[in-house]
Design an enzyme around this catalytic site. Structure first.
Site, PDB file in Angstrom:
ATOM      1  N   CYS A  42       0.822  -1.214   0.000  1.00 57.22           N
ATOM      2  CA  CYS A  42       0.000   0.000   0.000  1.00 57.22           C
ATOM      3  C   CYS A  42       0.849   1.255   0.000  1.00 57.22           C
ATOM      4  O   CYS A  42       2.039   1.216   0.327  1.00 57.22           O
ATOM      5  CB  CYS A  42      -0.838   0.053   1.282  1.00 57.22           C
ATOM      6  N   CYS A  46      -2.938   5.007   2.513  1.00 60.72           N
ATOM      7  CA  CYS A  46      -4.073   4.102   2.269  1.00 60.72           C
ATOM      8  C   CYS A  46      -5.054   4.158   3.445  1.00 60.72           C
ATOM      9  O   CYS A  46      -4.662   4.237   4.603  1.00 60.72           O
ATOM     10  CB  CYS A  46      -3.597   2.665   2.087  1.00 60.72           C
ATOM     11  N   CYS A  73      -2.440  -3.094  -3.569  1.00 57.60           N
ATOM     12  CA  CYS A  73      -3.729  -2.895  -2.908  1.00 57.60           C
ATOM     13  C   CYS A  73      -4.718  -2.296  -3.901  1.00 57.60           C
ATOM     14  O   CYS A  73      -4.376  -1.415  -4.672  1.00 57.60           O
ATOM     15  CB  CYS A  73      -3.532  -1.947  -1.734  1.00 57.60           C
ATOM     16  N   CYS A  76      -5.746   1.684  -2.541  1.00 57.95           N
ATOM     17  CA  CYS A  76      -4.918   2.887  -2.707  1.00 57.95           C
ATOM     18  C   CYS A  76      -4.124   2.866  -4.007  1.00 57.95           C
ATOM     19  O   CYS A  76      -3.429   3.827  -4.322  1.00 57.95           O
ATOM     20  CB  CYS A  76      -3.991   3.067  -1.511  1.00 57.95           C
TER      21      CYS A  76
HETATM   22 ZN   LIG Z   1      -3.899   0.205   0.217  1.00 59.09          ZN
END
Ligand SMILES: [Zn+2]
Length: 364
Positions: A42, A46, A73, A76
């Site tokens: 991330c 995030c 992810c 994000c």
């Molecule tokens: Zn994330």
């Protein structure tokens, strides 16, 4: 405003500084963090739940994280380029302000005034950089705080107001789409978390591990992978379930090796991160079980007495039967006072093997 920028080369990230940036969701931080329990990486900004420090690793680039077996992810989108925007600092400041003042529900006009931008320009830039309108972002912050408060077992009404909702009815209106349940139900059994799972072979048959960003929440044995997946679903009906990507992260394979060594009697201790939730009573029982030394056993009534509830023998047995992480919370070390094995969630045969293995491998 304090900011963190990773220096030019990889390997120069100061983990302490980086962790602070993750903890504060620093929108200016220019590095990435991977969560070993879920196999996801991330941006520090995030909006996902903060992982435990010990499950996190830092990377200078998405490529580095992917070389380490992690996937990007979805929330994000760490691979998306973020071009420098002249108003980026103002928007980051507004994001932080919203995080800290969600209870006061600042209006668009107030936010724009604080940043010295016109309302229309603020709104447009915010949406472009954050991916949500200020209003949607505020809603997501409140919903996150509400869920966190309820999951922590706080008072429903108090949590609703503390999260910035002016009335309970507003929450109940949204409960269907966002929480999936009413707040009271969410507190009772809801999760709303992402769980990554993997099935592996073990000395006790097929074994499934499930983990959140904070640790293992599921370790069970079953007859087949399909059987295990349905058990996982039954245990966490509201969680997002995702199979662990192959090849698995080396840390995860390390856990499996340690666990299998333990099940085979080669190792006598394990230190894997756990993320379990239960009633206050269950948590007390499970904690007590973890204090029973390797190779030893206690009776149900001894456990009841041990947690200061000598009459709650039957409730102790039920709490053992509800254990979601076998072996790691060693409910197999609880037997009947007369020496009989009592019950075991994953079959008496497995309990017998576990007890015999531990007795044989018990340090003299
Ligand atoms: Zn994330």
């Amino acid at each position: 405003m304090k900011s963190f920028r990773a220096s030019a080369g990889a390997g120069e990230i100061d983990p302490e500084v980086a962790w602070k940036a993750v903890a504060s969701r620093d929108a200016e931080a220019r590095f990435f963090y991977g969560v070993m329990t879920t196999g996801v990486y991330c941006r520090p900004s995030c909006s996902s739940r903060r992982p435990l420090r010990k499950n996190v690793r830092f990377y200078a680039t998405p490529d580095e994280a992917e070389r380490d077996g992690l996937r990007a992810c979805l929330r994000c989108d760490p691979k998306a380029e973020r071009r420098a925007d002249p108003a980026a600092a103002e928007i980051q400041d507004a994001v932080r302000f919203l995080e800290e003042h969600s209870g006061e529900a600042p209006s668009l006009g107030e936010l724009a005034r604080r940043s010295g931008l016109s309302a229309a320009y603020f709104q447009k830039t915010f949406r472009r950089l954050v991916g949500l309108s200020p209003k949607q972002y505020l809603d997501s912050v409140r919903m996150r705080k509400l869920k966190a408060g309820l999951a922590a077992g706080k008072d429903v009404t108090e949590t609703i107001y503390a999260s910035g909702y002016g009335s309970a009815s507003r929450v109940y209106e949204r409960a269907g789409s966002e929480l999936g349940m009413t707040p009271a139900q969410y507190r009772a059994g809801g999760r709303g978390v992402s769980i990554t799972y993997a099935e592996v072979a073990s000395p006790l048959g097929r074994m499934m591990l499930g983990a959140t960003s904070r640790g293992l929440c599921f370790l069970q044995f079953g007859e087949s992978d399909a059987d295990l997946l349905s058990k996982l679903r039954k245990e966490y009906p509201l969680a997002g379930l995702e199979p662990m990507a192959e090849p698995r992260h080396p840390d995860f394979d390390g856990w499996i090796e340690a666990l299998n060594g333990y099940l085979a009697g080669i190792r006598t201790s394990l230190d894997l991160p756990l993320d379990v939730r239960g009633t206050a009573f269950q948590m007390r029982v499970w904690k007590y079980l973890q204090s029973i030394p390797y190779g030893e056993a206690r009776s149900y009534s001894e456990v009841a007495a041990g947690i200061g509830e000598p009459k709650a023998v039957r409730a102790v047995a039920t709490a053992c039967a509800r254990n979601t992480v076998g072996v790691l919370i060693p409910c197999h070390r609880v037997i009947r006072s007369n020496g009989e094995l009592g019950g075991y969630r994953w079959g008496l045969e497995r309990k017998r093997v576990l007890i015999d293995t531990e007795r044989a491998g018990r340090p003299a």
